[in-house]
Motif scaffolding. Structure first.
Motif, PDB file in Angstrom:
ATOM      1  N   GLN A  34     -21.728 -11.270  -2.960  1.00 27.29           N
ATOM      2  CA  GLN A  34     -21.797 -10.814  -3.983  1.00 27.29           C
ATOM      3  C   GLN A  34     -21.942  -8.937  -3.682  1.00 27.29           C
ATOM      4  N   GLU A  35     -22.735  -7.882  -1.991  1.00 24.70           N
ATOM      5  CA  GLU A  35     -22.379  -7.320  -1.532  1.00 24.70           C
ATOM      6  C   GLU A  35     -20.592  -6.302  -1.409  1.00 24.70           C
ATOM      7  N   MET A  36     -20.214  -7.452  -0.658  1.00 24.81           N
ATOM      8  CA  MET A  36     -18.437  -7.095  -1.330  1.00 24.81           C
ATOM      9  C   MET A  36     -17.838  -7.136  -2.503  1.00 24.81           C
ATOM     10  N   LEU A  37     -18.247  -7.397  -3.277  1.00 25.66           N
ATOM     11  CA  LEU A  37     -17.043  -7.526  -4.509  1.00 25.66           C
ATOM     12  C   LEU A  37     -18.274  -6.255  -5.060  1.00 25.66           C
ATOM     13  N   GLY A  38     -19.436  -5.896  -5.007  1.00 22.29           N
ATOM     14  CA  GLY A  38     -19.259  -4.159  -4.994  1.00 22.29           C
ATOM     15  C   GLY A  38     -19.276  -2.957  -4.663  1.00 22.29           C
ATOM     16  N   LEU A  39     -18.778  -3.205  -3.612  1.00 17.40           N
ATOM     17  CA  LEU A  39     -18.765  -2.199  -2.478  1.00 17.40           C
ATOM     18  C   LEU A  39     -16.609  -2.152  -3.136  1.00 17.40           C
ATOM     19  N   LEU A  40     -15.990  -3.056  -3.343  1.00 19.57           N
ATOM     20  CA  LEU A  40     -14.229  -3.445  -4.029  1.00 19.57           C
ATOM     21  C   LEU A  40     -15.016  -2.812  -5.078  1.00 19.57           C
ATOM     22  N   GLN A  41     -15.554  -3.024  -5.811  1.00 16.99           N
ATOM     23  CA  GLN A  41     -15.251  -2.645  -7.217  1.00 16.99           C
ATOM     24  C   GLN A  41     -15.667  -1.465  -7.318  1.00 16.99           C
ATOM     25  N   ASP A  42     -16.416  -0.319  -6.143  1.00 18.08           N
ATOM     26  CA  ASP A  42     -16.923   0.742  -6.433  1.00 18.08           C
ATOM     27  C   ASP A  42     -15.104   0.916  -5.922  1.00 18.08           C
ATOM     28  N   ILE A  43     -14.999   0.178  -5.018  1.00 16.91           N
ATOM     29  CA  ILE A  43     -13.486   1.563  -4.114  1.00 16.91           C
ATOM     30  C   ILE A  43     -12.308   1.322  -5.493  1.00 16.91           C
ATOM     31  N   ALA A  44     -12.450  -0.132  -5.440  1.00 18.41           N
ATOM     32  CA  ALA A  44     -11.126   0.062  -7.157  1.00 18.41           C
ATOM     33  C   ALA A  44     -11.575   0.920  -8.287  1.00 18.41           C
ATOM     34  N   GLY A  45     -12.898   1.679  -8.777  1.00 10.74           N
ATOM     35  CA  GLY A  45     -12.880   2.141  -9.520  1.00 10.74           C
ATOM     36  C   GLY A  45     -13.376   4.096  -8.902  1.00 10.74           C
ATOM     37  N   LEU A  46     -13.106   4.152  -8.472  1.00  9.71           N
ATOM     38  CA  LEU A  46     -12.298   5.761  -7.334  1.00  9.71           C
ATOM     39  C   LEU A  46     -11.093   5.991  -7.885  1.00  9.71           C
ATOM     40  N   SER A  47      -9.958   5.098  -7.174  1.00 11.80           N
ATOM     41  CA  SER A  47      -8.510   5.672  -8.108  1.00 11.80           C
ATOM     42  C   SER A  47      -7.520   4.866  -8.984  1.00 11.80           C
ATOM     43  N   GLU A  48      -7.034   5.236 -10.011  1.00  7.91           N
ATOM     44  CA  GLU A  48      -6.196   4.552 -10.564  1.00  7.91           C
ATOM     45  C   GLU A  48      -4.729   3.488  -9.849  1.00  7.91           C
ATOM     46  N   ARG A  49      -4.989   3.951  -8.678  1.00  6.33           N
ATOM     47  CA  ARG A  49      -3.846   3.512  -7.287  1.00  6.33           C
ATOM     48  C   ARG A  49      -4.149   1.952  -7.350  1.00  6.33           C
ATOM     49  N   ILE A  50      -5.601   1.724  -6.642  1.00  3.10           N
ATOM     50  CA  ILE A  50      -6.502   0.713  -6.848  1.00  3.10           C
ATOM     51  C   ILE A  50      -6.835  -0.294  -7.294  1.00  3.10           C
ATOM     52  N   THR A  51      -5.969  -1.485  -7.494  1.00  5.53           N
ATOM     53  CA  THR A  51      -6.698  -2.849  -8.679  1.00  5.53           C
ATOM     54  C   THR A  51      -7.773  -4.022  -7.289  1.00  5.53           C
ATOM     55  N   LEU A  52      -7.977  -4.611  -8.273  1.00  3.03           N
ATOM     56  CA  LEU A  52      -9.308  -5.167  -7.743  1.00  3.03           C
ATOM     57  C   LEU A  52      -8.690  -6.652  -8.424  1.00  3.03           C
ATOM     58  N   VAL A  53      -8.177  -7.697  -7.191  1.00  2.00           N
ATOM     59  CA  VAL A  53      -7.952  -9.140  -7.577  1.00  2.00           C
ATOM     60  C   VAL A  53      -8.784  -9.616  -6.974  1.00  2.00           C
ATOM     61  N   ARG A  54      -9.089 -10.602  -7.723  1.00  2.00           N
ATOM     62  CA  ARG A  54      -9.944 -12.358  -6.862  1.00  2.00           C
ATOM     63  C   ARG A  54      -9.683 -13.160  -6.751  1.00  2.00           C
ATOM     64  N   ARG A  55      -8.932 -14.189  -5.675  1.00  4.30           N
ATOM     65  CA  ARG A  55      -8.726 -14.972  -5.408  1.00  4.30           C
ATOM     66  C   ARG A  55      -9.458 -16.011  -4.916  1.00  4.30           C
ATOM     67  N   ASP A  56     -10.111 -15.491  -3.971  1.00  7.29           N
ATOM     68  CA  ASP A  56     -10.732 -16.838  -3.387  1.00  7.29           C
ATOM     69  C   ASP A  56     -10.227 -17.482  -2.568  1.00  7.29           C
ATOM     70  N   ASP A  57      -8.708 -17.468  -2.075  1.00 11.48           N
ATOM     71  CA  ASP A  57      -7.773 -18.071  -1.447  1.00 11.48           C
ATOM     72  C   ASP A  57      -7.658 -18.514   0.192  1.00 11.48           C
ATOM     73  N   ASP A  58      -8.948 -17.429   0.415  1.00 12.54           N
ATOM     74  CA  ASP A  58      -8.948 -17.279   2.116  1.00 12.54           C
ATOM     75  C   ASP A  58      -9.092 -18.129   2.416  1.00 12.54           C
ATOM     76  N   ALA A  59      -9.790 -19.055   3.713  1.00  8.91           N
ATOM     77  CA  ALA A  59     -11.311 -19.948   4.654  1.00  8.91           C
ATOM     78  C   ALA A  59     -11.584 -18.865   4.891  1.00  8.91           C
ATOM     79  N   ARG A  60     -11.545 -17.696   5.191  1.00  8.61           N
ATOM     80  CA  ARG A  60     -13.022 -16.698   5.618  1.00  8.61           C
ATOM     81  C   ARG A  60     -13.665 -15.916   4.640  1.00  8.61           C
ATOM     82  N   LYS A  61     -15.023 -16.151   3.787  1.00  4.22           N
ATOM     83  CA  LYS A  61     -15.473 -16.284   2.722  1.00  4.22           C
ATOM     84  C   LYS A  61     -17.117 -15.602   3.155  1.00  4.22           C
ATOM     85  N   PRO A  62     -17.511 -14.086   3.012  1.00  8.67           N
ATOM     86  CA  PRO A  62     -16.545 -13.471   2.406  1.00  8.67           C
ATOM     87  C   PRO A  62     -15.095 -12.408   3.087  1.00  8.67           C
ATOM     88  N   SER A  63     -14.519 -12.261   2.366  1.00  7.04           N
ATOM     89  CA  SER A  63     -13.318 -11.258   2.852  1.00  7.04           C
ATOM     90  C   SER A  63     -12.511 -10.268   1.568  1.00  7.04           C
TER      91      SER A  63
END
Length: 526
Positions: A34-63
């Protein structure tokens, strides 16, 4: 996740992105996700060139991966890259997003030319000041070369992996699943290890260089100050060093550098190097001096031989080789170095969370290490050879107030015990009774002072019984035309600010020597 001030600063950096970037998250229901999601949402909200996609497909979570849109080309962080790694996160965003890296064209081409498949994994800790150099170097390599992949892993968050892979020091680097290296490494050092011809090519370039008026051996504060002061005189100046910054790179916090209330070692080292480069000094890194041949005649050329096989010539030489951590010299220490025996509590402390450790040494460094570790580990045993601690009173008072710290004085460590793969304890002798005792523990942090890096100078010039280079008030050694400065010398009080002053003094003395012995050459240089 990010406060308003940090968001404003980060947005200014992200405006430099020229190509679209995707943040691909793999999360679970845990608090860190949840902390990571908040960080990534903050980053994506700062630039039109950055998009957040959630796939949950990596063995290491959170990553999360940072990739150039439409490709799988980028880097991955397993864990929250905050603390010392926040700069690594920002640089990765910029570089994946098309912002040009601060590297020479030669280095960039060398990375791009690497053949083969390289899958790097780096275990770091958020309090490690050495880790960002490795993480940033490998991230850049993975951005430049599609055959290279890199995952930066927070060891404290992925403890099961740390245990399984027997990671007991950071940064720890694995390549294609096998151990590759431990400790601070620059991009050049990594390339040297991968590109076997790089060292030979660099040695050939160095051997072809013309003679220097002033050659500085060592790149710590003393060496940097000497180089700047020499270059300002208009003479041809070079620096040859294993790593620029020296011991400063291993210093977590600096609070006694006059006019700068607080800074960190790597930050100061980078500033010293940049200042030196600003004066056009020829910096030759990753080079170890192995022999000094003084000039045969007054005003002649001295020769410095390097481990690479190259030889440099100079009219004057300034030795600023610094010092290294003193080791205990007991059975088991070398065998279990980076397997429980450590020398940097800030770097490796988080790997021992909830475990029992010892700190060897009761000076300021030892006391500070024990205090820091007490907030992370289950228990700290501080062992001091003398009958009383030597640390400042304020540190001793703090130390004695901690419930999970035991202090043992008049104790001589005699052996490090291990099970073949990691430390399991140590033995010490009570210096009053002569009795031997054993302490079961998981880690040992050695904090017993420094040893000058002068072994290669024995028989060439005068050294003190402690191995320090003997110098006079002008920084002159026993050999005419050879000067010395910093922690490798007999000057008392090994401090950054003192090393800087000594380096400047040695450079001024070297210039004075030059104008008295080779004035014609100096006139031509000016």
């Amino acid at each position: 996740m990010l406060d308003a001030t940090l968001k404003t600063q980060l947005k200014a950096y992200l405006d430099r992105i020229t190509q679209p970037v995707e943040l691909i998250a793999s999360l679970d229901d845990g608090a860190k996700s949840q902390e990571m999601l908040g960080l990534l949402q903050d980053i994506a909200g700062l630039s039109e060139r950055i998009t957040l996609v959630r796939r949950d497909d990596d063995a290491r979570k959170p990553s999360f991966a940072i990739v150039r849109a439409g490709t799988d080309h980028g880097v991955r962080f397993a864990g929250l890259p905050m603390g010392h790694e926040f700069n690594s996160l920002v640089l990765a965003l910029l570089q994946v997003g098309g912002h040009p890296p601060r590297e020479t064209p030669e280095v960039i081409e060398q990375v791009k030319a690497l053949d083969g498949t390289y899958h790097f994994e780096t275990y770091f800790s958020l309090s490690c000041q050495n880790c960002p150099d490795v993480v940033q170097a490998l991230n850049l390599m993975s951005v430049l070369n599609p055959r290279i992949r890199h995952v930066a892993i927070d060891g404290a968050l992925f403890q099961d992996e740390v245990e399984a892979r027997k990671v007991m020091a950071v940064p720890s680097i694995f390549l294609n699943g096998e151990p590759f290296a431990q400790g601070r490494m620059s991009l050049a050092q990594i390339l040297e290890k991968l590109d076997t011809g790089a060292a030979r090519r660099e040695a050939e370039k160095i051997a072809a260089k013309d003679a220097f008026d002033v050659l500085v051996v060592g790149g710590g504060p003393a060496g940097a100050a000497a180089a700047v002061y020499a270059a300002r005189k208009g003479v041809r100046t070079g620096v040859v060093a294993e790593r620029f910054g020296g011991q400063v790179l291993d210093t977590m916090s600096i609070e006694n550098f006059i006019s700068v209330p607080h800074t960190e070692g790597p930050k100061l080292a980078a500033a010293l190097e940049q200042h030196t480069r600003d004066y056009g000094v020829d910096i030759m890194a990753l080079q170890t001096a192995v022999a000094l041949e003084p000039a045969a005649i007054p005003g002649g050329l001295a020769r410095v031989k390097l481990a690479s096989g190259a030889t440099l010539q100079a009219r004057t030489v300034i030795l600023s080789t610094g010092a290294r951590w003193r080791q205990m010299g007991v059975p088991g220490e070398a065998e279990y170095r980076n397997k429980g025996v450590a020398y940097c509590p800030h770097c490796d402390g988080p790997l021992f969370k909830g475990k029992r450790v010892a700190v060897i040494g009761g000076g300021n460094s030892g006391a500070e290490a024990a205090i820091d570790l007490a907030g992370i580990v289950a228990h700290v045993t501080l062992i001091e050879f003398d009958a009383a601690l030597r640390a400042d009173a304020v540190l001793q008072n703090k130390l004695r107030s901690l419930a999970n710290v035991t202090i043992i004085t008049s104790a001589q460590t005699t052996e490090v015990h291990g099970d073949g793969s990691k430390v399991v304890g140590l033995s010490y002798k009570d210096r009053n009774s002569g009795n031997l005792h054993r302490v079961d523990l998981d880690g040992i942090f050695v904090q017993i002072g420094l040893v000058p890096n002068t072994e290669w100078l024995k028989g060439t010039l005068a050294l003190s019984p402690r191995g320090e280079i003997e110098i006079d008030a002008r920084g002159q050694t026993s050999v005419p035309g050879v000067f010395a400065a910093g922690d490798a010398t007999t000057v008392p009080y090994k401090q950054i600010v003192i090393a800087l002053g000594e380096g400047a003094k040695a450079a001024l003395s070297a210039f004075d020597h030059l104008i008295r012995t080779v004035p014609a050459n100096l006139a031509a240089a000016a």
